[in-house]
Design a protein around this motif. Structure first.
Motif, mmCIF file in Angstrom:
data_model
loop_
_atom_site.group_PDB
_atom_site.id
_atom_site.type_symbol
_atom_site.label_atom_id
_atom_site.label_comp_id
_atom_site.label_asym_id
_atom_site.label_seq_id
_atom_site.Cartn_x
_atom_site.Cartn_y
_atom_site.Cartn_z
ATOM 1 N N ARG A 138 14.528 -5.067 6.660
ATOM 2 C CA ARG A 138 13.640 -3.910 6.724
ATOM 3 C C ARG A 138 13.528 -3.338 5.314
ATOM 4 N N VAL A 139 12.943 -4.142 4.425
ATOM 5 C CA VAL A 139 12.891 -3.777 3.009
ATOM 6 C C VAL A 139 12.005 -2.569 2.787
ATOM 7 N N GLN A 140 10.956 -2.415 3.614
ATOM 8 C CA GLN A 140 10.095 -1.245 3.454
ATOM 9 C C GLN A 140 10.881 0.049 3.654
ATOM 10 N N THR A 141 11.786 0.043 4.618
ATOM 11 C CA THR A 141 12.634 1.211 4.832
ATOM 12 C C THR A 141 13.508 1.475 3.613
ATOM 13 N N SER A 142 14.041 0.401 3.018
ATOM 14 C CA SER A 142 14.862 0.540 1.815
ATOM 15 C C SER A 142 14.065 1.147 0.673
ATOM 16 N N LEU A 143 12.841 0.668 0.480
ATOM 17 C CA LEU A 143 12.001 1.188 -0.596
ATOM 18 C C LEU A 143 11.580 2.632 -0.329
ATOM 19 N N ASN A 144 11.342 2.959 0.946
ATOM 20 C CA ASN A 144 11.035 4.354 1.294
ATOM 21 C C ASN A 144 12.189 5.268 0.895
ATOM 22 N N LEU A 145 13.414 4.837 1.197
ATOM 23 C CA LEU A 145 14.584 5.637 0.860
ATOM 24 C C LEU A 145 14.746 5.775 -0.656
ATOM 25 N N ALA A 146 14.592 4.651 -1.369
ATOM 26 C CA ALA A 146 14.801 4.672 -2.821
ATOM 27 C C ALA A 146 13.752 5.526 -3.526
ATOM 28 N N GLU B 129 0.837 -1.208 0.000
ATOM 29 C CA GLU B 129 0.000 0.000 0.000
ATOM 30 C C GLU B 129 0.869 1.255 0.000
ATOM 31 N N GLY B 130 1.830 1.303 0.910
ATOM 32 C CA GLY B 130 2.708 2.467 0.958
ATOM 33 C C GLY B 130 3.633 2.543 -0.236
ATOM 34 N N THR B 131 4.209 1.398 -0.614
ATOM 35 C CA THR B 131 5.132 1.376 -1.746
ATOM 36 C C THR B 131 4.418 1.714 -3.049
ATOM 37 N N ARG C 293 -0.758 11.104 8.178
ATOM 38 C CA ARG C 293 -2.093 10.507 8.074
ATOM 39 C C ARG C 293 -2.068 8.980 7.955
ATOM 40 N N HIS C 294 -1.166 8.433 7.135
ATOM 41 C CA HIS C 294 -1.119 6.981 6.920
ATOM 42 C C HIS C 294 0.301 6.465 7.152
ATOM 43 N N ARG C 295 0.846 6.818 8.287
ATOM 44 C CA ARG C 295 2.232 6.466 8.603
ATOM 45 C C ARG C 295 2.459 4.955 8.612
ATOM 46 N N ASP C 296 1.451 4.186 9.033
ATOM 47 C CA ASP C 296 1.605 2.733 9.128
ATOM 48 C C ASP C 296 1.891 2.080 7.778
ATOM 49 N N TYR C 297 1.434 2.707 6.695
ATOM 50 C CA TYR C 297 1.665 2.131 5.376
ATOM 51 C C TYR C 297 3.148 2.101 5.011
ATOM 52 N N PHE C 298 3.936 2.898 5.686
ATOM 53 C CA PHE C 298 5.347 3.036 5.315
ATOM 54 C C PHE C 298 6.290 2.493 6.379
ATOM 55 N N LEU C 299 5.739 1.739 7.337
ATOM 56 C CA LEU C 299 6.564 1.089 8.356
ATOM 57 C C LEU C 299 6.905 -0.333 7.922
ATOM 58 N N PRO C 300 8.051 -0.866 8.358
ATOM 59 C CA PRO C 300 8.410 -2.252 8.009
ATOM 60 C C PRO C 300 7.364 -3.230 8.542
ATOM 61 N N ILE C 301 7.258 -4.373 7.900
ATOM 62 C CA ILE C 301 6.311 -5.401 8.330
ATOM 63 C C ILE C 301 7.033 -6.724 8.543
ATOM 64 N N THR C 302 6.399 -7.594 9.336
ATOM 65 C CA THR C 302 6.939 -8.933 9.556
ATOM 66 C C THR C 302 6.561 -9.834 8.383
ATOM 67 N N ARG C 303 7.050 -11.049 8.392
ATOM 68 C CA ARG C 303 6.722 -11.983 7.321
ATOM 69 C C ARG C 303 5.278 -12.454 7.404
ATOM 70 N N GLN C 304 4.613 -12.170 8.516
ATOM 71 C CA GLN C 304 3.185 -12.466 8.642
ATOM 72 C C GLN C 304 2.332 -11.267 8.255
ATOM 73 N N GLY C 305 2.976 -10.172 7.843
ATOM 74 C CA GLY C 305 2.245 -8.994 7.402
ATOM 75 C C GLY C 305 1.899 -8.022 8.502
ATOM 76 N N GLU C 306 2.435 -8.213 9.717
ATOM 77 C CA GLU C 306 2.132 -7.302 10.818
ATOM 78 C C GLU C 306 3.110 -6.133 10.810
ATOM 79 N N VAL C 307 2.576 -4.948 11.073
ATOM 80 C CA VAL C 307 3.399 -3.740 11.071
ATOM 81 C C VAL C 307 4.318 -3.730 12.284
ATOM 82 N N ILE C 308 5.575 -3.411 12.046
ATOM 83 C CA ILE C 308 6.547 -3.300 13.138
ATOM 84 C C ILE C 308 6.542 -1.843 13.583
ATOM 85 N N THR C 309 5.864 -1.580 14.701
ATOM 86 C CA THR C 309 5.735 -0.202 15.169
ATOM 87 C C THR C 309 6.859 0.218 16.103
#
Length: 366
Positions: free
Chosen positions: A282-290, A133-135, A190-206
């Motif tokens: 933490r691939v979501q962080t990598s994609l956020n940076l890129a 969603e965030g990516t 507003r939708h910060r959770d969309y851009f946080l890393p997630i676990t392999r089960q799809g849970e957001v790592i807050t």
């Protein structure tokens, strides 16, 4: 060992900006021999890295949502300074420099950085997982900005050649700023959770482990050193710009190689940070940076260059040629297919890296 490395980091990030200013005083307005050009180039690269380091310190201190803007703005200042400096000295032959640099940033981040991060994460952890969603929102913003700023000028008819008219350029600049501002608000508020890393089960790592924020004194020191580093980058770039352009011409390379060189230099720190995050799963962080770097490169650089074009004498060519438009379209399609599942294998990483290699090949041999 770790404390010693931190001490060395603090030392060089403090010394390099000061050295850049000293070197700038002694080289300003003078012709430089080969050895001096090599030294200035080395200090210039160090100043870029030091500027990004101090921007990160300030960002850590001020926190979100403003902290995420500090690095992007600092990097954009560096990019714009290099582009405007080279355009001011190059005349008509540098008319495509802004386009080449921005497009290079898009291809480096969306294919080079994304590809190597997906490959590193999937090889180490089996698959690379991230939040589609965030990516997807980031990718849609990058694609829209790239199309409005780099593709449309090729097809407009108000002005001859792949250029915008004044009204069209103003619209593109304002649209870029608005879209970038909307994305930053979405990502950080507003939708910060969309851009946080997630676990392999799809849970957001807050909750992430972070170092303690630096003191106010450290942040103010970094702010001063950031200013020195940016001044050094602008001044030293002006000093070596003739050598860069003559070197590219002597090697028989296209003028677009200058833009690729600028983008590679500016995006080096983000590339390192993104790869480190990918290795930590933490691939979501990598994609956020890129994707964030690509977005800032278009969304902030185009308005700044548009403003600078008021006093620059040469034309501002932004429209891509057919080959680069094809590469951009293929990048958007492949990136969309990569993002939709929310996970990637080494194959996806390899596909993006092949696209990046094709871009470099065509930049050298169009």
């Amino acid at each position: 060992m770790i404390s010693r490395l931190r001490s060395l980091t603090r030392q060089w990030t403090t010394l390099v900006p000061v050295l850049a200013i000293v070197l700038l005083v002694f080289t300003w307005g003078r012709g430089l021999p080969g050895a001096a050009v090599a030294l200035v180039t080395l200090v210039l690269a160090g100043s870029v890295l030091a500027a990004v380091h101090h921007a990160e310190v300030i960002a850590h201190r001020v926190g979100e949502p403003f902290g995420s803007l500090v690095l992007a703005i600092a990097v954009t200042i560096i990019e714009v300074a290099l582009i405007v400096t080279l355009m001011a000295d190059g005349g008509d032959k540098s008319s495509t420099l802004a386009r080449d640099t921005v497009f290079a940033a898009v291809m480096i981040t969306c294919n080079g950085v994304v590809g190597i991060c997906l490959l590193a994460a999937s090889l180490r952890h089996g698959t690379a997982v991230f939040n589609p969603e965030g990516t997807g929102a980031a990718l849609a913003t990058v694609a829209t900005l790239a199309t409005l700023s780099l593709v449309l000028p090729t097809f407009t008819t108000s002005k001859p050649g792949p250029e915008f008219s004044s009204v069209q350029l103003t619209f593109a600049a304002l649209s870029s700023l608005i879209l970038y501002g909307l994305f930053v608000a979405t990502q950080t508020v507003r939708h910060r959770d969309y851009f946080l890393p997630i676990t392999r089960q799809g849970e957001v790592i807050t909750a992430e482990e972070h170092a303690r924020p630096p003191s106010a004194r450290t942040a103010w020191t970094s702010l001063g050193l950031l200013g020195l580093a940016l001044i050094g980058v602008v001044g030293l770039a002006k000093g070596v710009s003739p050598a860069i352009e003559s070197g590219v011409a002597a090697a028989g390379l296209p003028q677009a190689v200058v833009g690729v060189t600028i983008a590679l230099l500016v995006l080096l720190p983000e590339t390192i940070a993104a790869l480190r995050s990918a290795r930590r799963d933490r691939v979501q962080t990598s994609l956020n940076l890129a994707l964030g770097s690509a977005m800032a490169s278009i969304g902030l650089t185009i308005p700044a260059v548009a403003l600078a074009s008021v006093w620059l004498s040469g034309p501002l060519v932004l429209g891509l040629g057919s080959t680069h438009m094809l590469l951009l379209a293929l990048t958007v399609v492949v990136s969309s297919l990569t993002v939709v599942p929310g996970r990637a294998t080494p194959l996806q990483g390899g596909v993006h890296l092949v696209l990046f290699a094709a871009y470099l090949e065509l930049a050298i041999n169009p």
